[in-house]
Motif scaffolding. Sequence first.
Motif, PDB file in Angstrom:
ATOM      1  N   GLN A 148      38.912 -21.983   1.285  1.00 18.96           N
ATOM      2  CA  GLN A 148      38.534 -20.573   1.200  1.00 18.96           C
ATOM      3  C   GLN A 148      38.309 -19.994   2.593  1.00 18.96           C
ATOM      4  N   TRP A 149      37.751 -20.816   3.473  1.00 20.17           N
ATOM      5  CA  TRP A 149      37.589 -20.366   4.859  1.00 20.17           C
ATOM      6  C   TRP A 149      38.954 -20.126   5.501  1.00 20.17           C
ATOM      7  N   LEU A 150      39.903 -21.036   5.268  1.00 27.09           N
ATOM      8  CA  LEU A 150      41.236 -20.880   5.849  1.00 27.09           C
ATOM      9  C   LEU A 150      41.923 -19.627   5.313  1.00 27.09           C
ATOM     10  N   GLN A 151      41.778 -19.362   4.034  1.00 32.88           N
ATOM     11  CA  GLN A 151      42.364 -18.158   3.455  1.00 32.88           C
ATOM     12  C   GLN A 151      41.793 -16.904   4.108  1.00 32.88           C
ATOM     13  N   ALA A 152      40.497 -16.917   4.370  1.00 32.48           N
ATOM     14  CA  ALA A 152      39.861 -15.750   4.983  1.00 32.48           C
ATOM     15  C   ALA A 152      40.307 -15.562   6.426  1.00 32.48           C
ATOM     16  N   VAL A 153      40.376 -16.656   7.186  1.00 27.64           N
ATOM     17  CA  VAL A 153      40.757 -16.546   8.591  1.00 27.64           C
ATOM     18  C   VAL A 153      42.239 -16.207   8.724  1.00 27.64           C
ATOM     19  N   GLY A 154      43.021 -16.430   7.676  1.00 26.31           N
ATOM     20  CA  GLY A 154      44.432 -16.073   7.697  1.00 26.31           C
ATOM     21  C   GLY A 154      44.674 -14.589   7.828  1.00 26.31           C
ATOM     22  N   GLN A 155      43.647 -13.779   7.605  1.00 28.30           N
ATOM     23  CA  GLN A 155      43.780 -12.337   7.757  1.00 28.30           C
ATOM     24  C   GLN A 155      43.688 -11.902   9.217  1.00 28.30           C
ATOM     25  N   MET A 156      43.316 -12.827  10.098  1.00 27.35           N
ATOM     26  CA  MET A 156      43.200 -12.517  11.514  1.00 27.35           C
ATOM     27  C   MET A 156      44.553 -12.684  12.196  1.00 27.35           C
ATOM     28  N   ALA A 157      44.763 -11.944  13.277  1.00 26.98           N
ATOM     29  CA  ALA A 157      46.024 -12.046  14.005  1.00 26.98           C
ATOM     30  C   ALA A 157      45.866 -12.753  15.344  1.00 26.98           C
ATOM     31  N   GLN A 158      44.631 -13.028  15.753  1.00 26.04           N
ATOM     32  CA  GLN A 158      44.397 -13.633  17.052  1.00 26.04           C
ATOM     33  C   GLN A 158      44.398 -15.156  16.958  1.00 26.04           C
ATOM     34  N   PRO A 159      45.032 -15.850  17.901  1.00 32.32           N
ATOM     35  CA  PRO A 159      44.982 -17.315  17.903  1.00 32.32           C
ATOM     36  C   PRO A 159      43.557 -17.802  18.114  1.00 32.32           C
ATOM     37  N   ALA A 160      43.266 -18.973  17.585  1.00 34.02           N
ATOM     38  CA  ALA A 160      41.912 -19.508  17.668  1.00 34.02           C
ATOM     39  C   ALA A 160      41.963 -21.025  17.643  1.00 34.02           C
ATOM     40  N   VAL A 161      40.814 -21.627  17.944  1.00 36.07           N
ATOM     41  CA  VAL A 161      40.670 -23.078  17.947  1.00 36.07           C
ATOM     42  C   VAL A 161      39.607 -23.457  16.924  1.00 36.07           C
ATOM     43  N   VAL A 162      39.861 -24.529  16.187  1.00 35.41           N
ATOM     44  CA  VAL A 162      38.893 -25.076  15.237  1.00 35.41           C
ATOM     45  C   VAL A 162      38.405 -26.420  15.767  1.00 35.41           C
ATOM     46  N   LEU A 163      37.101 -26.598  15.832  1.00 37.19           N
ATOM     47  CA  LEU A 163      36.493 -27.872  16.223  1.00 37.19           C
ATOM     48  C   LEU A 163      35.736 -28.398  15.018  1.00 37.19           C
ATOM     49  N   ALA A 164      36.236 -29.482  14.430  1.00 42.04           N
ATOM     50  CA  ALA A 164      35.632 -30.003  13.205  1.00 42.04           C
ATOM     51  C   ALA A 164      35.904 -31.499  13.094  1.00 42.04           C
ATOM     52  N   ARG A 165      35.221 -32.134  12.162  1.00 38.77           N
ATOM     53  CA  ARG A 165      35.433 -33.558  11.937  1.00 38.77           C
ATOM     54  C   ARG A 165      36.809 -33.799  11.312  1.00 38.77           C
ATOM     55  N   PRO A 166      37.357 -35.020  11.454  1.00 38.65           N
ATOM     56  CA  PRO A 166      38.699 -35.304  10.936  1.00 38.65           C
ATOM     57  C   PRO A 166      38.880 -34.981   9.455  1.00 38.65           C
ATOM     58  N   ALA A 167      37.872 -35.224   8.626  1.00 38.21           N
ATOM     59  CA  ALA A 167      38.007 -34.957   7.192  1.00 38.21           C
ATOM     60  C   ALA A 167      38.221 -33.473   6.913  1.00 38.21           C
ATOM     61  N   VAL A 168      37.616 -32.625   7.731  1.00 37.14           N
ATOM     62  CA  VAL A 168      37.767 -31.183   7.549  1.00 37.14           C
ATOM     63  C   VAL A 168      39.167 -30.742   7.967  1.00 37.14           C
ATOM     64  N   VAL A 169      39.632 -31.234   9.111  1.00 37.19           N
ATOM     65  CA  VAL A 169      40.990 -30.903   9.552  1.00 37.19           C
ATOM     66  C   VAL A 169      42.001 -31.390   8.517  1.00 37.19           C
ATOM     67  N   ARG A 170      41.789 -32.572   7.967  1.00 36.03           N
ATOM     68  CA  ARG A 170      42.694 -33.087   6.932  1.00 36.03           C
ATOM     69  C   ARG A 170      42.709 -32.168   5.716  1.00 36.03           C
ATOM     70  N   SER A 171      41.559 -31.659   5.324  1.00 36.46           N
ATOM     71  CA  SER A 171      41.499 -30.761   4.175  1.00 36.46           C
ATOM     72  C   SER A 171      42.307 -29.489   4.425  1.00 36.46           C
ATOM     73  N   LEU A 172      42.197 -28.926   5.626  1.00 34.39           N
ATOM     74  CA  LEU A 172      42.954 -27.717   5.958  1.00 34.39           C
ATOM     75  C   LEU A 172      44.455 -27.992   5.963  1.00 34.39           C
ATOM     76  N   VAL A 173      44.850 -29.094   6.597  1.00 32.99           N
ATOM     77  CA  VAL A 173      46.270 -29.448   6.677  1.00 32.99           C
ATOM     78  C   VAL A 173      46.837 -29.724   5.285  1.00 32.99           C
ATOM     79  N   THR A 174      46.089 -30.449   4.477  1.00 31.31           N
ATOM     80  CA  THR A 174      46.571 -30.813   3.145  1.00 31.31           C
ATOM     81  C   THR A 174      46.760 -29.583   2.268  1.00 31.31           C
ATOM     82  N   TYR A 175      45.876 -28.626   2.398  1.00 31.78           N
ATOM     83  CA  TYR A 175      46.013 -27.381   1.637  1.00 31.78           C
ATOM     84  C   TYR A 175      47.323 -26.673   1.970  1.00 31.78           C
ATOM     85  N   VAL A 176      47.689 -26.669   3.253  1.00 33.40           N
ATOM     86  CA  VAL A 176      48.932 -26.016   3.668  1.00 33.40           C
ATOM     87  C   VAL A 176      50.154 -26.793   3.178  1.00 33.40           C
ATOM     88  N   LEU A 177      50.076 -28.119   3.190  1.00 37.09           N
ATOM     89  CA  LEU A 177      51.223 -28.945   2.822  1.00 37.09           C
ATOM     90  C   LEU A 177      51.502 -28.971   1.325  1.00 37.09           C
TER      91      LEU A 177
END
Length: 206
Positions: free
Chosen positions: A136-165
Motif C-alpha cells: 500500500q505504501w508503494l502504491q501511494a508513492v507511485g503517484q510521485m514523479a521524483q526519484p527517491a531512495v528507500v532504506l529498509a531491511r531485506p524482507a521489506v525490499v523483497r516484499s516491494l519487489v515481489t509485489y511488482v513481479l
Amino acid sequence: MLFSHDQACHQCAYVGKASVLKLLCYASDLPSGVRQGQLPGACEQVACALDGQKVVDLLPSSSHLLHYYAPDVALPASNAHCTQVEDALQDRHYGVWAGRSLRDMSAAEQLSFLSDPTFAPPEGESFSAFCRRTTQWLQAVGQMAQPAVVLARPAVVRSLVTYVLYPAEGSVTMAHAARVDVQPGSYSLLTCHAGQWRVGMLNAPA
C-alpha cells in the motif's frame, strides 16, 4: 538482474506521460539474531552502509534525493539528503515471538507460521498484513514523479519487489516471496512509467 516487461510490470498511479519514477531500494544489514535463526525484533536499528557514490551512479540525473527510511534502520551518518521516516517500511512485527527461534516452537506453531499467511504471532503481524502494509505504501508513492531512495531491511525490499513481479494474484503470497532473494547490502531499482511498475535491477552489490 533484468526482467522482461511481462515478468516485471504492475499498474501504478499514472504520473504523467513523460514522468518516470525511479525508486532505488537499499537493503540494510540483517538484525543480529537472524543469522542465529531468531525472528527479528523491531527495537534494533540495523546498520545501513548506503554508498552515496553508488546512488549517484544509479540515479545520475538526480540531486537532492528524498530518502524514505524505516525506523528500524539506522541512517548513515554522512547522509545529507532530505529524509522521511516511514513506519510502513518497518520489518514484519513478530510480537512476543521476536527473538524466538523456530526450533523452540511446537510443530503446530511452526506449521501455522510457515504455511498460513493469515497467522499472526501473539501481539504480532501476519505475513499478509505485512505485505499489504508495504505494498500500500508503494502504491501511494507511485503517484510521485521524483526519484527517491528507500532504506529498509531485506524482507521489506523483497516484499516491494515481489509485489511488482507477481501482480496477477493481487497480493504477495508466501510462494511468491520464496522465489525472491534480497541480499543485505544490495541495491534494487523499481521504476513506474505510464502506469506500469517494473523491476529494473535486483541485488546489485554495494
